[in-house]
Design a protein around this motif. Structure first.
Motif, PDB file in Angstrom:
ATOM      1  N   ALA A  54       5.094  12.418   6.363  1.00  0.00           N
ATOM      2  CA  ALA A  54       3.806  11.867   6.813  1.00  0.00           C
ATOM      3  C   ALA A  54       3.273  12.674   7.992  1.00  0.00           C
ATOM      4  O   ALA A  54       4.038  13.214   8.795  1.00  0.00           O
ATOM      5  CB  ALA A  54       3.979  10.409   7.217  1.00  0.00           C
ATOM      6  N   THR A  55       1.948  12.759   8.087  1.00  0.00           N
ATOM      7  CA  THR A  55       1.312  13.508   9.177  1.00  0.00           C
ATOM      8  C   THR A  55       0.508  12.561  10.066  1.00  0.00           C
ATOM      9  O   THR A  55       0.203  11.430   9.671  1.00  0.00           O
ATOM     10  CB  THR A  55       0.360  14.584   8.611  1.00  0.00           C
TER      11      THR A  55
ATOM     12  N   ILE B 294      -1.683   9.150   8.998  1.00  0.00           N
ATOM     13  CA  ILE B 294      -1.478   7.846   9.639  1.00  0.00           C
ATOM     14  C   ILE B 294      -2.767   7.381  10.300  1.00  0.00           C
ATOM     15  O   ILE B 294      -3.148   6.217  10.201  1.00  0.00           O
ATOM     16  CB  ILE B 294      -0.314   7.930  10.653  1.00  0.00           C
ATOM     17  N   ALA B 295      -3.462   8.296  10.977  1.00  0.00           N
ATOM     18  CA  ALA B 295      -4.717   7.946  11.647  1.00  0.00           C
ATOM     19  C   ALA B 295      -5.767   7.494  10.639  1.00  0.00           C
ATOM     20  O   ALA B 295      -6.532   6.557  10.907  1.00  0.00           O
ATOM     21  CB  ALA B 295      -5.234   9.127  12.448  1.00  0.00           C
ATOM     22  N   GLU B 296      -5.809   8.131   9.487  1.00  0.00           N
ATOM     23  CA  GLU B 296      -6.787   7.751   8.463  1.00  0.00           C
ATOM     24  C   GLU B 296      -6.513   6.341   7.940  1.00  0.00           C
ATOM     25  O   GLU B 296      -7.429   5.536   7.793  1.00  0.00           O
ATOM     26  CB  GLU B 296      -6.743   8.753   7.310  1.00  0.00           C
ATOM     27  N   ARG B 297      -5.244   6.020   7.687  1.00  0.00           N
ATOM     28  CA  ARG B 297      -4.888   4.707   7.129  1.00  0.00           C
ATOM     29  C   ARG B 297      -5.057   3.595   8.168  1.00  0.00           C
ATOM     30  O   ARG B 297      -5.613   2.544   7.881  1.00  0.00           O
ATOM     31  CB  ARG B 297      -3.443   4.752   6.623  1.00  0.00           C
ATOM     32  N   PHE B 298      -4.584   3.843   9.399  1.00  0.00           N
ATOM     33  CA  PHE B 298      -4.639   2.804  10.424  1.00  0.00           C
ATOM     34  C   PHE B 298      -6.026   2.716  11.075  1.00  0.00           C
ATOM     35  O   PHE B 298      -6.368   1.702  11.654  1.00  0.00           O
ATOM     36  CB  PHE B 298      -3.572   3.050  11.493  1.00  0.00           C
ATOM     37  N   GLY B 299      -6.822   3.759  10.995  1.00  0.00           N
ATOM     38  CA  GLY B 299      -8.159   3.753  11.568  1.00  0.00           C
ATOM     39  C   GLY B 299      -9.123   2.817  10.863  1.00  0.00           C
ATOM     40  O   GLY B 299     -10.178   2.473  11.411  1.00  0.00           O
TER      41      GLY B 299
ATOM     42  N   LEU C 266       1.601   3.400   2.635  1.00  0.00           N
ATOM     43  CA  LEU C 266       0.824   4.381   3.408  1.00  0.00           C
ATOM     44  C   LEU C 266      -0.055   5.174   2.454  1.00  0.00           C
ATOM     45  O   LEU C 266      -1.235   5.372   2.707  1.00  0.00           O
ATOM     46  CB  LEU C 266       1.752   5.317   4.185  1.00  0.00           C
ATOM     47  N   ARG C 267       0.556   5.618   1.381  1.00  0.00           N
ATOM     48  CA  ARG C 267      -0.177   6.337   0.333  1.00  0.00           C
ATOM     49  C   ARG C 267      -0.372   5.366  -0.829  1.00  0.00           C
ATOM     50  O   ARG C 267       0.599   4.966  -1.477  1.00  0.00           O
ATOM     51  CB  ARG C 267       0.609   7.555  -0.113  1.00  0.00           C
TER      52      ARG C 267
ATOM     53  N   VAL D 217       6.124   2.424   1.256  1.00  0.00           N
ATOM     54  CA  VAL D 217       5.927   1.083   1.811  1.00  0.00           C
ATOM     55  C   VAL D 217       6.437   1.101   3.250  1.00  0.00           C
ATOM     56  O   VAL D 217       7.562   1.519   3.527  1.00  0.00           O
ATOM     57  CB  VAL D 217       6.666   0.023   0.980  1.00  0.00           C
ATOM     58  N   MET D 218       5.614   0.639   4.175  1.00  0.00           N
ATOM     59  CA  MET D 218       5.955   0.702   5.601  1.00  0.00           C
ATOM     60  C   MET D 218       6.035  -0.689   6.198  1.00  0.00           C
ATOM     61  O   MET D 218       5.480  -1.646   5.669  1.00  0.00           O
ATOM     62  CB  MET D 218       4.922   1.542   6.346  1.00  0.00           C
TER      63      MET D 218
END
Length: 191
Positions: A82-83, A87-92, A143-144, A151-152
């Protein structure tokens, strides 16, 4: 046509009723100060009591600072490839992510002694409400999207270990922040 007919109504009223009176001069008032009588002298020892709401916390050392805002979420079970951008795209999507001094999203990816990513990260949001939203919607989510191996687990950031030293129990010193830079970053995030 007579001059009287050409006058405005206002002028006619002034001439007819004599409403033009000079303004009264303004007189400066003296401020009256309370004088202390011998009966009014405070005989109790100690500091004077402050005005305001009365409650159980009237003592001088009873003031507690407001609880700090927890705007971070701790993410575990992330894929090892993961980059930060991913992560920023998903959590943003669940709130504005804070930015560091360089303007990058404030996401800390934890690594082992060798520098390899271990699958854990800390995401810092701008507002506390975003944390609740992210925990409720992203815990046990992928995440994806479509990849069941990504799964996170998402939970509120816990900073209890940093608040006190183990041996002394005293608070750890706080980091000095440049207020001008912080104000600029906050204003930029609010736009």
């Amino acid at each position: 046509m007579k001059a009287y007919d050409m006058m405005s109504n206002y002028t006619r009223c002034i001439l007819t009723y004599g409403l033009q009176t000079p303004a009264a001069p303004v007189v400066a008032r003296e401020k009256k100060r309370k004088t202390q009588d011998s009966n009014d002298i405070n005989t109790s020892s100690g500091p004077p009591k402050k005005r305001g709401k009365k409650g159980a916390n009237d003592g001088p050392n009873d003031h507690k600072p407001p609880p700090s805002k927890n705007t971070a979420v701790y993410v575990s079970h992330l894929p090892l490839d993961a980059t930060v951008d991913e992560i920023a795209e998903r959590f943003g999507k669940f709130g504005v992510i804070m930015e560091d001094d360089a303007g990058e999203p404030k996401i800390k990816m934890y690594a082992d002694e060798n520098g390899n990513f271990i699958g854990d990260a800390l995401v810092v949001y701008f507002m506390e409400d975003s944390v609740t939203l992210a925990v409720n919607l992203l815990d046990d989510a992928e995440l994806r999207l479509g990849d069941s191996s990504s799964v996170m687990k998402v939970k509120r950031g816990d900073f209890g270990h940093k608040q006190t030293n183990d041996a002394t129990g005293a608070s750890a010193p706080r980091r000095v922040v440049d207020k001008k830079k912080a104000t600029y970053r906050i204003a930029k995030l609010k736009k």
